[in-house]
Enzyme design. Structure first.
Site, PDB file in Angstrom:
ATOM      1  CG  HIS A   1      -0.282  -0.093   2.522  1.00 12.86           C
ATOM      2  ND1 HIS A   1       0.183  -1.280   3.025  1.00 12.86           N
ATOM      3  CD2 HIS A   1       0.018   0.859   3.441  1.00 12.86           C
ATOM      4  CE1 HIS A   1       0.735  -1.065   4.212  1.00 12.86           C
ATOM      5  NE2 HIS A   1       0.656   0.224   4.483  1.00 12.86           N
TER       6      HIS A   1
ATOM      7  CD  GLU B   1       0.977   3.103  10.048  1.00 11.44           C
ATOM      8  OE1 GLU B   1       0.922   2.452   8.989  1.00 11.44           O
ATOM      9  OE2 GLU B   1       1.998   3.691  10.454  1.00 11.44           O
TER      10      GLU B   1
END
Length: 102
Positions: free
Chosen positions: A36, A50
């Protein structure tokens, strides 16, 4: 989870490449083993939280990832030129339209 700013996130899966836009308060789950890329598309810093379900975390650039992928696969799956993949090997920075910047 995005805490501030605006970001564009592109996720590379076996089935497809998809791009999404996010703002503060949005949540995204990236499937395991999917590459990504995140890009700031606003006027302020992007802050995000995250969380990883792994004791090990590795980060590397999209350019590095593509440079170690066999060139014929990059060309076939991303519909880019041979010049594009050669530029990856030489450390040049390719841009979106396939034009290579020295």
């Amino acid at each position: 989870m995005f805490l501030s700013g605006m970001a564009k996130v592109t996720v590379f899966t076996v089935q497809a490449t998809r791009t999404y836009n996010f703002v503060a308060g949005d949540l995204m789950i990236i499937p395991r083993n999917c590459g990504h890329y995140m890009e700031n598309i606003g006027g302020e810093t992007v802050e995000m939280l995250e969380i990883f379900k792994s004791p090990k975390f590795d980060e590397f650039s999209l350019n590095q990832w593509l440079a170690v992928t066999p060139p014929h696969l990059v060309q076939a799956h991303l519909n880019v030129s041979e010049e594009f993949t050669q530029a990856l090997d030489k450390g040049k920075t390719p841009i979106r339209d396939g034009t290579v910047v020295p």
